[in-house]
Write a protein that holds these residues in place. Structure first.
Motif, short mmCIF file in Angstrom:
data_model
loop_
_atom_site.label_atom_id
_atom_site.label_comp_id
_atom_site.label_asym_id
_atom_site.label_seq_id
_atom_site.Cartn_x
_atom_site.Cartn_y
_atom_site.Cartn_z
N THR A 1 22.23 77.37 52.45
CA THR A 1 20.99 77.43 51.67
C THR A 1 20.57 76.00 51.34
O THR A 1 21.36 75.25 50.77
CB THR A 1 21.26 78.21 50.36
OG1 THR A 1 22.07 79.33 50.67
CG2 THR A 1 19.97 78.67 49.72
N SER A 2 19.35 75.64 51.72
CA SER A 2 18.92 74.26 51.53
C SER A 2 17.44 74.21 51.13
O SER A 2 16.59 74.52 51.95
CB SER A 2 19.15 73.45 52.81
OG SER A 2 18.88 72.10 52.60
N PRO A 3 17.14 73.83 49.88
CA PRO A 3 18.05 73.55 48.77
C PRO A 3 18.78 74.82 48.32
O PRO A 3 18.24 75.91 48.45
CB PRO A 3 17.11 73.06 47.66
CG PRO A 3 15.81 72.72 48.32
CD PRO A 3 15.72 73.58 49.51
N ASN A 4 19.99 74.59 47.79
CA ASN A 4 20.78 75.74 47.36
C ASN A 4 20.33 76.23 45.98
O ASN A 4 19.99 75.44 45.11
CB ASN A 4 22.26 75.35 47.31
CG ASN A 4 23.15 76.54 47.04
OD1 ASN A 4 23.00 77.60 47.66
ND2 ASN A 4 24.09 76.41 46.10
N THR B 1 26.05 80.32 45.02
CA THR B 1 24.87 80.37 45.88
C THR B 1 24.10 81.65 45.58
O THR B 1 24.45 82.40 44.65
CB THR B 1 25.27 80.24 47.37
OG1 THR B 1 24.07 80.00 48.14
CG2 THR B 1 25.96 81.48 47.90
N GLU C 1 15.82 78.61 53.61
CA GLU C 1 15.00 77.50 53.11
C GLU C 1 13.94 78.01 52.13
O GLU C 1 12.80 77.53 52.13
CB GLU C 1 14.30 76.79 54.27
CG GLU C 1 15.24 76.02 55.17
CD GLU C 1 14.49 75.10 56.14
OE1 GLU C 1 15.08 74.11 56.58
OE2 GLU C 1 13.31 75.40 56.49
N CYS D 1 21.00 71.51 45.67
CA CYS D 1 21.53 70.55 46.66
C CYS D 1 21.03 70.86 48.07
O CYS D 1 20.83 72.03 48.41
CB CYS D 1 23.05 70.64 46.70
SG CYS D 1 23.83 69.64 45.47
N LEU D 2 20.94 69.82 48.89
CA LEU D 2 20.49 70.00 50.27
C LEU D 2 21.66 70.09 51.24
O LEU D 2 22.75 69.59 50.95
CB LEU D 2 19.63 68.80 50.68
CG LEU D 2 18.33 68.59 49.92
CD1 LEU D 2 17.67 67.29 50.39
CD2 LEU D 2 17.38 69.77 50.13
N VAL D 3 21.40 70.68 52.39
CA VAL D 3 22.34 70.64 53.52
C VAL D 3 21.82 69.55 54.45
O VAL D 3 20.65 69.60 54.86
CB VAL D 3 22.38 71.99 54.27
CG1 VAL D 3 23.29 71.92 55.48
CG2 VAL D 3 22.81 73.12 53.34
N SER D 4 22.66 68.56 54.78
CA SER D 4 22.17 67.47 55.63
C SER D 4 22.14 67.91 57.10
O SER D 4 22.80 68.90 57.48
CB SER D 4 23.07 66.24 55.49
OG SER D 4 24.32 66.51 56.10
#
Ligand SMILES: Cc1ncc(COP(=O)(O)O)c(C=O)c1O
Length: 405
Positions: free
Chosen positions: A208-211, A162, A237, A216-219
Motif C-alpha cells: 500500500t503506497s502511501p500506506n 495496514t 494506491e 509511508c511510501l513503497v519505493s
C-alpha cells in the motif's frame, strides 16, 4: 428487495408492506406443507447453512454513517468535525452534482463495461482502457481479485499495520494471512517479505503506497524486489494523489504479476458513490471481467466519476489544498505535548499517544467536542490515533479540542 422498496411497492399495489421478518414464517409454512419428512425442516437451519470458515468470521467494523453519528452525538452533521475516515471534505467538482441532476437513463441498467469511464480514465492515466477495470470502490476490486485467485486454504501476505480489508476479504474467501510487520518507522521489511514468500508461498502480496494508517511510501526498489518473487503483487494506491511520487499505474504493462488499485473516494470526494479502478496486465484482466458482477458500477457512479474527470483543475486544487493543510496540521500536532505525529504522504496523520490518556480515551474525549478521529488499540499498533486532513477550520477545531484536554 429493500424494506423501502417493499414499502413503496406495497403502496403502489394497495397492499400493506410487510417487514422482511414477517415474510419468513410464511416461507417456512410453504416448505412445511411439501411432502417431506417432518424432521428435515428442523435438522438444517441457521448457521448450518453457512460455510464453515464464515461461521467464525469477525465482522468488519465500519465507520458510523454521518446521520447516525449526528443523532448519537446530539450534534448537527455540519457541527461535527469528521476526520476519522480519510474522506475528502471538499467533495467533488460542481460538474458532478449537475451531471447527477440530469442523469439520462437511471431506469436502464448501467454499461457492464463502464466504457465511458474507462475511456476517461485512459486519458487521465495514460494507460490503455483495455488494462482498466472499474469497481464499486477499490474495496470491490480487492475482493474480486481474491475471488479470482484464491482457493480455500490459500494464503495472502500483508504488512501490518495496514488497511484491514485485505485480511477481512482473505477471511471471507477462506484464505489465511501471513503478516510481515513493518519496521519501526513503518517502512517495509523487504528481506522478511522475501523470506516469507519463499517459506509460506502466499498467492498475493498486498502493498500500500502511501500506506494506511501511517502514510509511508513503497519505493521503486522495494516494489521491484517484491515483483521479482513468484507471487501476484497488488499495489494499493488509494492515496497516491497526495504523495509527491508518481503512480505506478502503467507498470502493469511491464509486470505480468502486478495489479495497481486507485479510487475516486479520496482524490475526487466521491466516497459515497463508490468508484474504484484498477490497472491489470492483459493476461489477468480477462478473468476478472468474467467473474465480476455485470452491473457493479451504477449509472450514478459512472456519471459522477466521468463528470469529476472533466474538471482536473478542481481536483488538482483540492489536492494541493489538502497537501498544504497536511503540512500545517503536522506542525501544529508536533506542538501537542502528548502526541508524536508521524510524517505522512497521504491525507491523514498517524500520531503516537504518549500522555496519561490512552488513545481510546483521547478519541472519546475528542468525540465529546464533536471531533471524530480513529484510534488504534491492537498488538500491531497500540495507542495511536489517526487524524484525516480536512479544511483549515477543521484543523483549527481539532487543535483547539486537543489543547482543551
Ligand atoms: C488503502 C486503502 N485502499 C482502499 C480503500 C477503499 O477505497 P474505496 O473507497 O474506493 O473502496 C481505502 C479506504 O479507506 C484505503 O484506505
Amino acid at each position: 428487495m429493500s424494506l423501502r422498496a417493499a414499502t413503496s411497492l406495497g403502496s403502489l399495489f394497495g397492499t400493506s408492506a410487510k417487514p422482511l421478518s414477517s415474510l419468513a414464517p410464511s416461507v417456512s409454512r410453504v416448505s412445511a406443507s411439501a411432502d417431506a419428512p417432518a424432521t428435515m425442516a428442523v435438522s438444517a437451519k441457521g448457521a448450518s447453512f453457512i460455510r464453515p470458515h464464515l461461521r467464525t468470521l469477525a465482522p468488519y467494523t465500519p465507520i458510523e454513517p454521518f446521520e447516525i453519528l449526528s443523532a448519537r452525538l446530539g450534534r448537527l452533521p455540519e457541527d461535527i468535525v469528521k476526520l476519522d475516515a480519510n474522506e475528502n471534505p471538499y467533495g467533488p467538482p460542481p460538474e458532478v452534482l449537475e451531471a447527477l441532476g440530469s442523469m439520462q437513463f437511471p431506469n436502464i441498467y448501467p454499461d457492464p463495461e463502464s466504457r465511458r469511464l474507462r475511456a476517461a480514465l485512459a486519458e487521465d492515466t495514460g494507460l490503455g482502457a483495455e488494462h482498466i477495470l472499474v469497481g464499486c470502490g477499490a474495496d470491490e476490486l480487492i475482493d474480486l481479485i481474491m475471488r479470482c485467485t484464491l482457493d480455500p486454504g490459500d494464503k495472502i501476505l500483508d504488512c501490518p499495520p495496514t488497511f484491514t480489508m485485505y485480511a477481512f476479504d482473505a477471511a471471507v474467501n477462506g484464505a489465511s494471512v501471513i503478516k510481515v510487520p513493518r519496521l519501526p518507522g513503518f517502512g517495509l521489511d523487504v528481506p522478511a517479505i522475501i523470506e516469507a514468500v519463499r517459506r509460506d508461498e502466499p498467492k498475493i502480496v498486498f502493498l500500500t503506497s502511501p500506506n494506511n494508517p501511517d502514510g509511508c511510501l513503497v519505493s521503486d526498489e522495494e516494489l521491484k524486489a517484491v515483483l521479482e518473487l513468484p507471487v501476484l503483487v497488488v499495489l494499493d494506491e488509494a492515496y497516491v494523489e497526495f504523495a509527491r511520487e508518481p503512480s505506478r499505474f502503467d507498470w502493469v504493462t511491464k509486470y505480468e504479476n502486478l495489479i495497481v488499485l486507485r479510487t475516486f473516494s479520496k482524490r475526487a470526494g466521491l466516497a459515497g458513490l463508490r468508484v474504484g479502478y484498477g490497472a491489470f496486465p492483459l493476461g489477468l484482466i480477462e478473468y476478472l471481467w468474467r467473474a465480476k458482477q455485470p452491473y457493479n458500477v451504477s449509472v450514478a457512479a459512472e456519471v459522477a466519476a466521468c463528470a469529476a474527470l472533466t474538471n482536473p483543475t478542481y481536483l488538482e486544487n483540492v489536492k494541493n489544498a489538502l497537501v498544504e493543510e497536511r503540512e500545517r496540521m503536522f506542525a501544529k500536532l508536533q506542538e501537542i505535548p502528548f502526541l508524536e505525529p508521524h510524517p505522512s504522504h497521504a491525507n491523514f496523520i498517524l500520531c503516537s499517544v504518549t500522555g496519561s490518556k490512552s488513545a481510546k480515551e483521547l478519541k472519546a474525549a475528542l468525540a465529546k467536542e464533536g471531533v471524530m478521529v480513529r484510534h488504534y488499540e491492537k498488538a500491531e499498533l497500540r495507542n495511536y490515533i489517526r487524524i484525516s486532513v480536512g479544511k483549515p477550520e477543521q484543523t483549527d477545531a481539532v487543535i483547539a479540542a486537543l489543547n482543551k484536554l
